[in-house]
Design a protein around this motif. Structure first.
Motif, PDB file in Angstrom:
ATOM      1  N   GLY A 111      22.625  14.543   6.566  1.00 61.52           N
ATOM      2  CA  GLY A 111      21.779  15.640   6.116  1.00 61.52           C
ATOM      3  C   GLY A 111      20.432  15.718   6.817  1.00 61.52           C
ATOM      4  N   ASN A 112      20.291  15.059   7.977  1.00 60.83           N
ATOM      5  CA  ASN A 112      19.037  15.067   8.734  1.00 60.83           C
ATOM      6  C   ASN A 112      19.193  15.972   9.951  1.00 60.83           C
ATOM      7  N   PHE A 113      18.660  17.176   9.845  1.00 57.18           N
ATOM      8  CA  PHE A 113      18.812  18.176  10.892  1.00 57.18           C
ATOM      9  C   PHE A 113      17.492  18.388  11.621  1.00 57.18           C
ATOM     10  N   SER A 114      17.573  18.635  12.902  1.00 58.22           N
ATOM     11  CA  SER A 114      16.375  18.970  13.677  1.00 58.22           C
ATOM     12  C   SER A 114      16.099  20.465  13.544  1.00 58.22           C
ATOM     13  N   PRO A 115      14.853  20.883  13.740  1.00 59.24           N
ATOM     14  CA  PRO A 115      14.571  22.321  13.750  1.00 59.24           C
ATOM     15  C   PRO A 115      15.406  23.063  14.794  1.00 59.24           C
ATOM     16  N   GLN A 116      15.727  22.414  15.909  1.00 58.24           N
ATOM     17  CA  GLN A 116      16.535  23.064  16.943  1.00 58.24           C
ATOM     18  C   GLN A 116      17.914  23.433  16.411  1.00 58.24           C
ATOM     19  N   THR A 117      18.525  22.540  15.662  1.00 49.78           N
ATOM     20  CA  THR A 117      19.841  22.806  15.089  1.00 49.78           C
ATOM     21  C   THR A 117      19.768  23.902  14.033  1.00 49.78           C
ATOM     22  N   LEU A 118      18.627  23.991  13.357  1.00 54.92           N
ATOM     23  CA  LEU A 118      18.445  24.983  12.304  1.00 54.92           C
ATOM     24  C   LEU A 118      17.872  26.294  12.834  1.00 54.92           C
ATOM     25  N   GLY A 119      18.007  26.527  14.127  1.00 53.42           N
ATOM     26  CA  GLY A 119      17.540  27.783  14.718  1.00 53.42           C
ATOM     27  C   GLY A 119      16.025  27.901  14.760  1.00 53.42           C
ATOM     28  N   GLY A 120      15.335  26.770  14.911  1.00 54.16           N
ATOM     29  CA  GLY A 120      13.877  26.787  14.990  1.00 54.16           C
ATOM     30  C   GLY A 120      13.191  26.752  13.640  1.00 54.16           C
ATOM     31  N   LYS A 121      13.967  26.634  12.583  1.00 52.28           N
ATOM     32  CA  LYS A 121      13.393  26.612  11.240  1.00 52.28           C
ATOM     33  C   LYS A 121      13.116  25.176  10.813  1.00 52.28           C
ATOM     34  N   GLY A 122      12.016  25.006  10.112  1.00 49.64           N
ATOM     35  CA  GLY A 122      11.672  23.713   9.551  1.00 49.64           C
ATOM     36  C   GLY A 122      11.058  23.921   8.189  1.00 49.64           C
ATOM     37  N   THR A 123      10.939  22.867   7.441  1.00 48.78           N
ATOM     38  CA  THR A 123      10.381  22.986   6.100  1.00 48.78           C
ATOM     39  C   THR A 123       9.018  22.324   5.972  1.00 48.78           C
ATOM     40  N   VAL A 124       8.536  21.693   7.034  1.00 46.41           N
ATOM     41  CA  VAL A 124       7.287  20.945   6.971  1.00 46.41           C
ATOM     42  C   VAL A 124       6.413  21.287   8.169  1.00 46.41           C
ATOM     43  N   ARG A 125       5.119  21.460   7.910  1.00 48.13           N
ATOM     44  CA  ARG A 125       4.121  21.506   8.980  1.00 48.13           C
ATOM     45  C   ARG A 125       3.331  20.222   8.878  1.00 48.13           C
ATOM     46  N   ILE A 126       2.946  19.703  10.016  1.00 50.90           N
ATOM     47  CA  ILE A 126       2.191  18.462  10.057  1.00 50.90           C
ATOM     48  C   ILE A 126       0.746  18.825  10.361  1.00 50.90           C
ATOM     49  N   ILE A 127      -0.168  18.311   9.553  1.00 49.42           N
ATOM     50  CA  ILE A 127      -1.591  18.531   9.804  1.00 49.42           C
ATOM     51  C   ILE A 127      -2.137  17.251  10.417  1.00 49.42           C
ATOM     52  N   THR A 158       0.849  -1.180   0.000  1.00 47.04           N
ATOM     53  CA  THR A 158       0.000   0.000   0.000  1.00 47.04           C
ATOM     54  C   THR A 158       0.890   1.237   0.000  1.00 47.04           C
ATOM     55  N   THR A 159       0.585   2.174  -0.867  1.00 50.59           N
ATOM     56  CA  THR A 159       1.352   3.412  -0.902  1.00 50.59           C
ATOM     57  C   THR A 159       0.980   4.276   0.281  1.00 50.59           C
ATOM     58  N   THR A 160       1.966   4.752   1.003  1.00 48.70           N
ATOM     59  CA  THR A 160       1.760   5.643   2.145  1.00 48.70           C
ATOM     60  C   THR A 160       2.816   6.739   2.110  1.00 48.70           C
ATOM     61  N   ILE A 161       2.554   7.798   2.845  1.00 49.45           N
ATOM     62  CA  ILE A 161       3.553   8.826   3.098  1.00 49.45           C
ATOM     63  C   ILE A 161       3.641   8.966   4.611  1.00 49.45           C
ATOM     64  N   GLU A 162       4.824   8.763   5.146  1.00 52.74           N
ATOM     65  CA  GLU A 162       5.034   8.850   6.583  1.00 52.74           C
ATOM     66  C   GLU A 162       6.180   9.806   6.860  1.00 52.74           C
ATOM     67  N   PRO A 163       5.904  10.953   7.487  1.00 52.67           N
ATOM     68  CA  PRO A 163       6.997  11.875   7.798  1.00 52.67           C
ATOM     69  C   PRO A 163       7.989  11.242   8.767  1.00 52.67           C
ATOM     70  N   TRP A 164       9.239  11.678   8.654  1.00 57.22           N
ATOM     71  CA  TRP A 164      10.306  11.226   9.550  1.00 57.22           C
ATOM     72  C   TRP A 164      10.833  12.483  10.228  1.00 57.22           C
ATOM     73  N   LEU A 165      10.603  12.601  11.515  1.00 61.13           N
ATOM     74  CA  LEU A 165      10.990  13.786  12.262  1.00 61.13           C
ATOM     75  C   LEU A 165      12.373  13.593  12.872  1.00 61.13           C
ATOM     76  N   SER A 166      13.272  14.494  12.546  1.00 58.51           N
ATOM     77  CA  SER A 166      14.605  14.499  13.153  1.00 58.51           C
ATOM     78  C   SER A 166      14.550  15.406  14.374  1.00 58.51           C
ATOM     79  N   VAL A 167      15.049  14.912  15.497  1.00 58.97           N
ATOM     80  CA  VAL A 167      14.980  15.647  16.761  1.00 58.97           C
ATOM     81  C   VAL A 167      16.307  15.532  17.498  1.00 58.97           C
TER      82      VAL A 167
END
Length: 134
Positions: free
Chosen positions: A64-80, A5-14
């Motif tokens: 290349g997997n950075f947490s928002p904390q390392t990026l100064g609170g910046k992220g590229t994805v919002r989760i709904i 089954t095709t799915t999309i599952e986000p992977w959160l780096s923390v």
């Protein structure tokens, strides 16, 4: 070959995946589907909220997997996160340590609010508004 089954599952780096998993369990009642722990205490976990799965692990800058904390609170994805009772889950997330970005309100056909978790990921918690809700 087994059907997939095709799915999309986000992977959160923390930073501190163990604390993140504990937060998601408390804030969103996430169930742990899979967990693999390394000797250094870092882990990879697959969690599910209802039937929606996502992954959590410690950041891995060398890959290349950075947490928002390392990026100064910046992220590229919002989760709904779509749930039956967004008001209750929003309050539960705040009680667990999330920070309110925008309060729960009705806008654009949704009842939705936004929080940022302690690890820098933004979650919009809501549901579509049905005309019978009014």
């Amino acid at each position: 070959m087994k059907a997939v089954t095709t799915t999309i599952e986000p992977w959160l780096s923390v930073i501190n995946s163990g604390k993140a998993v504990a937060f998601y369990k408390l804030a969103f009642e996430a169930a742990e589907l899979f967990k693999m722990e390394a000797p250094d205490g870092s882990l990879v976990a697959q969690l599910a909220i209802g039937g929606a799965s996502f992954w959590v692990s410690d950041e891995s800058q060398e890959h290349g997997n950075f947490s928002p904390q390392t990026l100064g609170g910046k992220g590229t994805v919002r989760i709904i996160l779509t749930v039956t009772d967004p008001d209750a889950l929003f309050a539960q997330a705040l009680a667990a340590g999330a920070t309110q970005v925008s309060t729960i309100a009705e806008e654009y056909g949704w009842r939705v609010g936004r929080v940022v978790d302690p690890f820098g990921h933004h979650w919009e918690i809501g549901r579509p508004v049905d005309s019978t809700d009014n």
